[in-house]
Every structure is written in C-alpha cells, then in structure tokens.
Design an enzyme around this catalytic site. Sequence first.
Site, PDB file in Angstrom:
ATOM      1  CG  HIS A  71       8.552   0.178   6.233  1.00 20.48           C
ATOM      2  ND1 HIS A  71       8.913  -1.167   6.208  1.00 20.48           N
ATOM      3  CD2 HIS A  71       7.222   0.193   6.472  1.00 20.48           C
ATOM      4  CE1 HIS A  71       7.855  -1.900   6.461  1.00 20.48           C
ATOM      5  NE2 HIS A  71       6.795  -1.104   6.603  1.00 20.48           N
ATOM      6  CB  VAL A 107      12.470  -5.798   8.347  1.00 22.22           C
ATOM      7  CG1 VAL A 107      13.703  -4.920   8.555  1.00 22.22           C
ATOM      8  CG2 VAL A 107      12.676  -6.727   7.152  1.00 22.22           C
ATOM      9  CG  HIS A 149       7.048  -2.026   2.231  1.00 20.46           C
ATOM     10  ND1 HIS A 149       6.886  -0.937   3.061  1.00 20.46           N
ATOM     11  CD2 HIS A 149       5.853  -2.663   2.228  1.00 20.46           C
ATOM     12  CE1 HIS A 149       5.660  -0.913   3.534  1.00 20.46           C
ATOM     13  NE2 HIS A 149       5.006  -1.953   3.054  1.00 20.46           N
ATOM     14  CG  LEU A 164      11.247  -1.828  10.136  1.00 20.22           C
ATOM     15  CD1 LEU A 164      12.129  -1.552   8.915  1.00 20.22           C
ATOM     16  CD2 LEU A 164      11.466  -0.742  11.186  1.00 20.22           C
ATOM     17  CG  ASP A 173       0.671  -7.185   7.763  1.00 25.52           C
ATOM     18  OD1 ASP A 173       0.164  -6.561   8.705  1.00 25.52           O
ATOM     19  OD2 ASP A 173       1.419  -6.652   6.926  1.00 25.52           O
ATOM     20  CG  MET A 180      -1.922  -1.190   1.140  1.00 25.56           C
ATOM     21  SD  MET A 180      -3.417  -0.968   2.110  1.00 25.56           S
ATOM     22  CE  MET A 180      -2.760  -0.718   3.721  1.00 25.56           C
TER      23      MET A 180
END
Length: 277
Positions: A30, A172, A33, A180, A146, A26
């Site tokens: 950071h 991470v 990702h 994060l 998630d 989305m």
Amino acid sequence: MDVIHTVKGLRERLSREPNNVFVPTMGNLHEGHLQLVENAKPRGACTVVSIFVNRMQFGPREDFDKYPRTLQQDCDKLAAIGCDLVFAPDEGEIYPEPQQYAVEPPEIQHILDGAVRPGHFRGVATVVLKLFNMVQPRAAIFGKKDYQQCIVLRNMVRQLALPIDIILADTVRASDGLALSSRNGYLTAAERAEAPALYQALSRAVAELKAGAKDFQRIELQQMAILAGRGWKPEYIAIRRAQDLGQPEAGDADLVVLGAARLGVTRLIDNIEWRLP
Ligand code: PAF
C-alpha cells in the site's frame, strides 16, 4: 525492474550493486510501503524490496494462510515508482531446511505485541537477519507503524554489529487518521469507518500528556475503556519510553503511546511518538 526468486540469482545480480538500500515487506503493498521505497531511492544506487510472507513470525492461530498474496500487483506498483529489484523467494528458498538457529531477542520480545503474539519477534528478527545476509544492504528502511519491530531490529543490528544503517520512516495515514496496513483490507465497510478510533484514542492520550498529566496508567485504562465501549477488544494502550519501550521514569522525555486492539477479527496496531517539553 528485475524480479528475482532465488538467493543465487539475487547474489549474482547484487554482486554488481554494492550500494543497495533495502525495504523488507510481506507484500500486499500500500501507499505506506511505497513511501518506504521513495525514501530508499535517493539513499543508494539500487533499491531492493523483498516480498515474503514469513510463516515463522505468525502464531498457529494467526492469519498466515489468509494473508493476501498479490505479487503481480505489487510488482506493477513497484515498477511504476522506479524500484530496481524485487526479491520474491518461496518458502523453500528462505527455509531450505528446518530453521534450528534463530535470533532470540531479549525481554522486549515478550512485552506488548510480544505478550499477545509469543514468538513473533523471534520470527521477525530471524527472517530479517537472513534477508540481510542475502541482500547485504548498506541501509534498510522500516515503517514506524510497527514500532516494537523497529526497536527490536535496530537493537539487533547494533548488538550483532551488522554494517547496515537502519532508517525508521514515519507512519503513513489515511485522511481520517487510520494508519495504513495490509490488514486494513480485512475490515468490513462498517469496521473501516470505525477503525480511526484507535488513532483517536492514542491522540487523546497524547493530548493528556501535552496538558501535563502524569498518571499514565489512568490514561491507558481510560482509553482502553473508551475503545471497549465502542465494541473493540483492546489488548493494550501503553505509554512507554521511545528508546526501548520500558516503563518511563522521571526524566524520560521521549515517549511513545502504543495501542493494539481487535475490531471484529482484525487486529490493528498504531502508535504516536511524543516528546515531553
Ligand atoms: O514488517 C513486515 O512486513 C515484516 O515483519 C518483515 C519486516 C518484512 C519481516 O517479515
């Protein structure tokens, strides 16, 4: 790196790239990702990242409007690490008409995060299936922060026989343990200093499991009480079976300790996997 905004443009570009590996996001990217993208790069000929804030997975009182949109910075970061293609559609491209067909995940969509965020996993599964149909990746990578989302999507791909490998990548963390997350940006300086307490609560629960504790409910309640005592609003700390997030039964060795709690207005989630010896 190409930045494409339409499904038509995406399909044209990807018709030359059958072997693509996909990282749905989305945006507001950071290091977590970027690690997913690094993980994707050696697995295929073309790394595709989508950036789309999906209204369908937000509840009416959630942060859809204030969710940070930082497309230019995101593209700069992705170009710097050698991403091949960014798909950044607007809402009309993903939902050109009211979405009347949806992916309805089974009972798992109503527990844990799903109990607090009704409809969330229906929205996630529906948009991810649509994105999969648009990108047609050979593999897709999701972050384990998630965790419930990972299980829902892995099961969706298996049950709907989608020809896509689902790769789950480790969370991470900042040096103080905080997972994060784009939502960390909502924290005040004082809250940011307090935020690792969620990971610490999960770590203490894991330490108890390591020490042989069997009374899972006591561990969960104790860690929630500690967070509440520090000013958090804990939603759950839950020790679950890693494979399907069911209640562990005798003989289940692969567990995950999941937590969700609010710190001020910010809702944080985290988890730690643990294998009983
Ligand atoms: O994890 C996310 O960022 C989102 O839930 C996803 C998978 C991109 C779907 O909108």
